[in-house]
Each structure stands twice: as structure tokens, then as C-alpha cells.
Design an enzyme around this catalytic site. Structure first.
Site, PDB file in Angstrom:
ATOM      1  N   GLU A 246       0.891  -1.168   0.000  1.00 27.55           N
ATOM      2  CA  GLU A 246       0.000   0.000   0.000  1.00 27.55           C
ATOM      3  C   GLU A 246       0.922   1.209   0.000  1.00 27.55           C
ATOM      4  OE1 GLU A 246      -1.543   2.986   0.569  1.00 27.55           O
ATOM      5  OE2 GLU A 246      -2.121   2.531   2.637  1.00 27.55           O
ATOM      6  N   CYS A 280      -2.149   9.127   2.663  1.00 26.88           N
ATOM      7  CA  CYS A 280      -1.906   8.686   1.281  1.00 26.88           C
ATOM      8  C   CYS A 280      -3.113   8.947   0.386  1.00 26.88           C
ATOM      9  CB  CYS A 280      -1.497   7.216   1.249  1.00 26.88           C
ATOM     10  SG  CYS A 280      -2.591   6.171   2.197  1.00 26.88           S
TER      11      CYS A 280
HETATM   12  P1  NAD Z   1      10.636   6.968   3.578  1.00 30.35           P
HETATM   13  O1  NAD Z   1      10.449   6.661   2.148  1.00 30.35           O
HETATM   14  O2  NAD Z   1      12.016   7.046   4.121  1.00 30.35           O
HETATM   15  O3  NAD Z   1       9.851   5.923   4.514  1.00 30.35           O
HETATM   16  C1  NAD Z   1       8.523   5.571   4.322  1.00 30.35           C
HETATM   17  C2  NAD Z   1       8.186   4.480   5.340  1.00 30.35           C
HETATM   18  O4  NAD Z   1       8.961   3.322   5.048  1.00 30.35           O
HETATM   19  C3  NAD Z   1       8.558   4.823   6.780  1.00 30.35           C
HETATM   20  O5  NAD Z   1       7.555   4.311   7.630  1.00 30.35           O
HETATM   21  C4  NAD Z   1       9.884   4.126   7.034  1.00 30.35           C
HETATM   22  O6  NAD Z   1      10.056   3.736   8.381  1.00 30.35           O
HETATM   23  C5  NAD Z   1       9.767   2.917   6.151  1.00 30.35           C
HETATM   24  N1  NAD Z   1      11.033   2.465   5.591  1.00 30.35           N
HETATM   25  C6  NAD Z   1      11.995   3.228   5.023  1.00 30.35           C
HETATM   26  N2  NAD Z   1      13.000   2.456   4.557  1.00 30.35           N
HETATM   27  C7  NAD Z   1      12.676   1.171   4.850  1.00 30.35           C
HETATM   28  C8  NAD Z   1      13.286  -0.095   4.629  1.00 30.35           C
HETATM   29  N3  NAD Z   1      14.450  -0.211   3.977  1.00 30.35           N
HETATM   30  N4  NAD Z   1      12.655  -1.209   5.087  1.00 30.35           N
HETATM   31  C9  NAD Z   1      11.462  -1.128   5.714  1.00 30.35           C
HETATM   32  N5  NAD Z   1      10.834   0.043   5.949  1.00 30.35           N
HETATM   33  C10 NAD Z   1      11.408   1.179   5.519  1.00 30.35           C
HETATM   34  O7  NAD Z   1       9.916   8.332   3.779  1.00 30.35           O
HETATM   35  P2  NAD Z   1       9.433   9.106   5.058  1.00 30.35           P
HETATM   36  O8  NAD Z   1      10.172  10.398   5.120  1.00 30.35           O
HETATM   37  O9  NAD Z   1       9.360   8.279   6.297  1.00 30.35           O
HETATM   38  O10 NAD Z   1       7.956   9.374   4.569  1.00 30.35           O
HETATM   39  C11 NAD Z   1       7.719  10.223   3.475  1.00 30.35           C
HETATM   40  C12 NAD Z   1       7.145   9.515   2.296  1.00 30.35           C
HETATM   41  O11 NAD Z   1       6.665   8.223   2.598  1.00 30.35           O
HETATM   42  C13 NAD Z   1       5.966  10.312   1.829  1.00 30.35           C
HETATM   43  O12 NAD Z   1       6.343  11.134   0.777  1.00 30.35           O
HETATM   44  C14 NAD Z   1       4.956   9.296   1.427  1.00 30.35           C
HETATM   45  O13 NAD Z   1       5.011   9.096   0.041  1.00 30.35           O
HETATM   46  C15 NAD Z   1       5.381   8.010   2.056  1.00 30.35           C
HETATM   47  N6  NAD Z   1       4.471   7.532   3.103  1.00 30.35           N
HETATM   48  C16 NAD Z   1       3.342   6.930   2.700  1.00 30.35           C
HETATM   49  C17 NAD Z   1       2.462   6.472   3.637  1.00 30.35           C
HETATM   50  C18 NAD Z   1       1.189   5.817   3.212  1.00 30.35           C
HETATM   51  O14 NAD Z   1       0.254   5.796   3.986  1.00 30.35           O
HETATM   52  N7  NAD Z   1       1.135   5.240   2.029  1.00 30.35           N
HETATM   53  C19 NAD Z   1       2.740   6.626   4.986  1.00 30.35           C
HETATM   54  C20 NAD Z   1       3.926   7.242   5.374  1.00 30.35           C
HETATM   55  C21 NAD Z   1       4.804   7.688   4.422  1.00 30.35           C
END
Ligand code: NAD
Length: 476
Positions: A246, A280
Site C-alpha cells: 500500500e 496517502c
Molecule cells: P521513507 O520513504 O524514508 O519511509 C517511508 C516508510 O517506510 C517509513 O515508515 C519508514 O520507516 C519505512 N522504511 C523506510 N525504509 C525502509 C526499509 N528499507 N525497510 C522497511 N521500511 C522502511 O519516507 P518518510 O520520510 O518516512 O515518509 C515520506 C514519504 O513516505 C511520503 O512522501 C509518502 O510518500 C510516504 N508515506 C506513505 C504512507 C502511506 O500511507 N502510504 C505513509 C507514510 C509515508
């Protein structure tokens, strides 16, 4: 007020030799220290989850449902305590946090019911043969939930896994660990057998890199950004492990000429700023028919500018800070890029104050197609409002991004609605409302927004495998 932060492995709470800080995004003060799972903790979690799977997959669906319902009841009873934790760690206004707790409990309640409806199928066969389709729990689930809904995001994954008879190792978000900790407490108190639910925190890349290649992990369930989802899907593919993804969205809102512009704009501004836009399904790209554009834009801007921004635990606050120090620079860059390319910043556009990760409610008008924000999900309190001359133009704009999660439209014209149902590329289309999903409706995306569905009668599909049994008997 804020719970003690621990890992939950094999039915027991534990600390670790290393820990990290959890910060209140409204004040930048430390809320607590979060243990960082070591490799030995992950090994223990895997062993516990394997044992837990053996017990839970053989537990009757009714008993599983009863346990889940008992836990959900405890979450409802603890609504205020959980909501305060969420407000403190995420910066979400208390009233919204209370609703999130109830929504999280509803996810559990829905999936508990579905646990008893994972029907198989009998296929007609020749005499002496029986064809039967069984749905069976897939195995140990490795799940990763993000920070934007500390309670309801973990709830989606845990509910799907537990209702299906799977065990789960959840790595919840390090920024907002309390929601998942409250859920684990509720399940412990509800009598869930040890090892069925395990909760770890730490370095996301290290944890996913260690858990996903394990043979016993049969499903990777992730909510977060498309870039991370793609990486985890690649890791999972090495082992042919299933994935439920998701991912991001960049929701279009098509506002047709028969819409009341003031009503839709007021509603749009309120929904856009929910959870500081960190949703999202957040309505972000408004494509408004040119005949009502000026009135819509003016009303939306005025309502956004009037939003009461402040500490989420204070009465009357409508929008808190963004969740972490990563958001403000990203949002600032997107606004500056749009401004430089010719967009009008109608309100906001900058950080608010100098303490906490606050960003002003922001409205961008007439944003050119080459501005980054037309393709990149802002995940913050920024709305784009552009005029369009026709439904064709609006649908083409709606589909012009790699994402396809939620989409919205305002119109009462049946011919317009019919076309949008067929042509707007999203997993969730909502007409005359800006709500995207309920526990009883399937939720998920198309294109780069991922695959698989959470909720609805489809919600357990990813957590189960299909086994066909061909039973041949000699007929005397
Ligand atoms: P990010 O891309 O660094 O991380 C997104 C999420 O993934 C976080 O919860 C993080 O803990 C997790 N994550 C990161 N690297 C990982 C890995 N290697 N293995 C497992 N989990 C990992 O970005 P961020 O700064 O935390 O969030 C910003 C972006 O993330 C936003 O622009 C948005 O697109 C997306 N986001 C989407 C949702 C959603 O509900 N779809 C929720 C939170 C963040």
C-alpha cells in the site's frame, strides 16, 4: 501519559542494549527512548513467530475472532490514553486521534468477522472424485507500518494477519511507536498466545533486510513510499515471497461545473489539512471547471488560511505540526519550485514558527504541469488548484501521475460519473465525498500505488493461500 517503549517478542516485553529518541513534533522535546532491536532480538522474533503460527493457524476461526474482538474492546476502553499518545508522538489534534483509535478498533472488528467467512469452494467433478478449494493462512508475515496513523496503520496489518490465522512480526514506525505498543498490550491482555504478534523497532533497512529473505516469512506487508515499496518487493522476489503493498498516492479531485463551489471548497480545505496532509489518500490536485474556478479557489484559500494551527493537545486546534523534521524541507522545496515555475502561492508556503515541525496550510493556484508537485506526492498541507475546461481535460490530468490510489469527484451528472468510473485510474473513487475507505470496503492502489487490498471481503486474500484438494475414491 506516554507509554514505556519496549519490544514485544514471544509474549514478553523487553528492552535492548541500544535505543533511540522519540520526539514530540510540536515541541521537539523527547517523549521516550525506543529500544533498537539487535539481530538476536530478530532471531527470537522469528522463532517466536514460527511457534505462534503453529498454534494460531490451528486455532478455530471463532476463537481467533473472539480474541481479536476482546482486544478491540480493550482498545475502545483505552481510547483516551491511546489518543493522547498519538497526539503527542504524531502531532495530530486530539479529536482526530480519538477517531483514529475507533477506526483502528473497527478494522479489527471487521476482520474478526471475516475470519469466520474465509469460505472455500466445491467444484463439480466426475463420480468418484471431489474437487475442493481451501483457503489456508499463508504463514509468518513480516509487516512494516508507517508513522502517519500510529494506531490504524498497524491495525490494518495485524488484523489481516491474525484474522487469517497467520503470525506476524511488525516493525512499526520508529517516530510513532506508541500506537502499535498499545495494540500489543491489548492483545496480551486479551489472551493472545505468545509469538502470534511480535513487535520490533530499529533501523528499518536492517530489519527488512534481515527478515524478508527468511524462508519462514511468507508475506511482506508494507505501507509507505513507492520507492521503499519497490525495494522491499525486490527483496521479497528473491525468495518468491508474496507482497502486499500500500504505497503513495497523489489524489486528484475533479470538480465539475454543476458543483456548489463554496461547499466543495470548504469541505476540500478541511479534508486536505486533516493529519497535516500526511495521508496517502489526501485530496491534493484539484481540477476545477473554469466556470467556478475563481469562487472555488477563493473559498478554499480563505478556509485554509483560517485553520487554527497549534499544539495538538490544545483545545480547538485543527492542524498540528508535520510528523518529523524531514517534511518541512521537502514541502518548502516543492513550494519554491512551483513558485519559480509560475504558480501563485495564494496562502502559506513556509514553515510556521521556529519550534516544532509546523508548516503553514498552503494553497497553490495555476500550477504549471512541469512543476515537481504535479508529479510528486507532497505528503503535507499543500493543495494544488488548477482550472480545467472540460471533463476530458480533468480526467487526463487526474491520470497524469504514476500513482493511482484514491480519486475524488464532485458532480451529480450521471454521464460524468459513468465516465469517471471507467476512466479514472485509481483503486478507490469517491463521488461527492472526500472519504476514501471504510473497514468494510477494499482499499488499495493501481499503478505505482501498489497492489493487494486491505479491508472489505478482499482484505484477507493476501494473508491466505489457495489449496485445491482432489480427493479420489473408489466407488464400489
Ligand atoms: P521513507 O520513504 O524514508 O519511509 C517511508 C516508510 O517506510 C517509513 O515508515 C519508514 O520507516 C519505512 N522504511 C523506510 N525504509 C525502509 C526499509 N528499507 N525497510 C522497511 N521500511 C522502511 O519516507 P518518510 O520520510 O518516512 O515518509 C515520506 C514519504 O513516505 C511520503 O512522501 C509518502 O510518500 C510516504 N508515506 C506513505 C504512507 C502511506 O500511507 N502510504 C505513509 C507514510 C509515508
Amino acid at each position: 501519559m506516554y507509554p514505556e517503549l519496549k519490544l514485544f517478542i514471544g509474549g514478553e516485553w523487553r528492552k535492548s542494549t541500544r535505543d533511540m529518541s522519540v520526539v514530540n513534533p510540536a515541541t521537539e522535546e523527547e517523549l521516550g527512548r525506543l529500544p533498537v532491536a539487535a539481530k538476536s532480538d530478530l532471531d527470537d522474533a522469528l522463532e517466536a513467530a514460527e511457534k505462534g503460527f503453529r498454534i494460531w493457524s490451528r486455532t478455530s476461526p471463532r476463537e481467533r475472532a473472539d480474541t481479536i474482538l476482546r482486544a478491540a474492546k480493550l482498545m475502545r476502553d483505552r481510547q483516551e490514553e491511546i489518543a493522547r499518545s498519538i497526539a503527542l508522538e504524531l502531532g495530530k489534534p486530539l479529536a482526530q486521534a480519538r477517531l483514529e483509535v475507533i477506526r483502528g478498533a473497527e478494522f479489527f472488528e471487521w476482520d474478526a468477522g471475516e475470519a469466520m467467512r474465509t469460505y472455500g469452494r466445491i467444484i463439480p467433478a466426475a463420480r468418484g472424485h471431489k474437487f475442493a478449494v481451501h483457503h489456508q493462512p499463508i504463514g509468518v508475515v513480516a509487516a512494516f507500518s508507517p508513522w502517519n496513523f500510529p494506531m490504524s496503520q498497524p491495525a490494518r496489518k495485524i488484523a489481516g494477519a491474525l484474522a487469517s490465522g497467520c503470525s506476524i512480526i511488525l516493525k512499526a514506525a520508529e517516530e510513532t511507536p506508541a500506537g502499535a505498543i498499545h495494540i500489543a498490550r491489548a492483545f496480551q491482555d486479551a489472551g493472545l498466545p505468545p509469538g502470534v504478534l511480535n513487535l520490533v523497532f530499529g533501523n528499518p533497512a536492517e530489519i527488512s533486510g534481515y527478515l524478508i529473505p527468511q524462508d519462514m516469512v511468507r508475506l511482506v506487508a508494507f505501507t509507505g513510499s513507492t520507492v521503499v515499496g519497490r525495494h522491499l518487493t525486490t527483496l521479497a522476489s528473491e525468495n518468491m515471497t508474496s507482497v502486499l503493498m500500500e504505497l503513495g498516492g497523489h489524489a486528484p479531485v475533479i470538480v465539475c461545473e454543476d458543483t456548489d463551489p463554496q461547499e466543495a471548497a470548504t469541505f476540500g480545505a478541511i479534508r486536505k489539512l486533516r493529519n497535516s496532509g500526511q495521508v496517502c489518500t489526501s485530496p491534493t490536485r484539484f481540477f476545477v471547471h473554469e466556470s467556478i474556478f475563481d469562487e472555488f479557489a477563493a473559498t478554499f484559500t480563505a478556509r485554509a488560511a483560517a485553520t487554527i494551527v497549534g499544539n495538538p493537545v490544545d483545545d480547538g486546534v485543527e492542524m498540528g505540526p508535520t510528523a518529523n523534521d524531514r517534511r518541512v524541507p521537502v514541502l518548502t522545496d516543492l513550494v519554491e519550485d512551483a513558485r519559480a515555475k509560475g504558480a501563485k502561492v495564494a496562502t502559506g508556503g513556509a514553515r510556521e514558527g521556529n519550534k516544532g515541525f509546523f508548516f503553514q496550510p498552503t494553497v497553490l493556484l495555476n500550477v504549471p504541469e512541469d512543476a515537481r508537485i504535479m508529479q510528486e506526492e507532497p505528503f503535507g498541507p499543500i493543495a494544488v488548484i488548477n482550472p480545467v475546461a472540460s471533463l476530458d481535460a480533468a480526467i487526463s490530468q487526474a491520470n497524469s501521475v504514476p500513482y493511482g490510489l484514491a480519486g475524488y469527484a464532485f458532480t451529480n451528472r450521471a454521464d460524468y460519473i459513468d465516465r469517471m468510473i471507467d476512466e479514472v485510474e485509481v483503486g478507490n473513487l469517491s463521488i461527492n465525498t472526500l472519504e476514501a475507505s471504510m473497514p468494510e470496503t477494499p482499499f488499495g492502489g493501481v499503478k505505482s500505488s501498489g497492489y493487494g487490498r486491505e479491508g472489505g471481503s478482499e482484505g484477507l486474500d493476501n494473508y491466505m493461500t489457495v489449496k485445491h484438494v482432489w480427493h479420489s475414491v473408489k466407488i464400489s
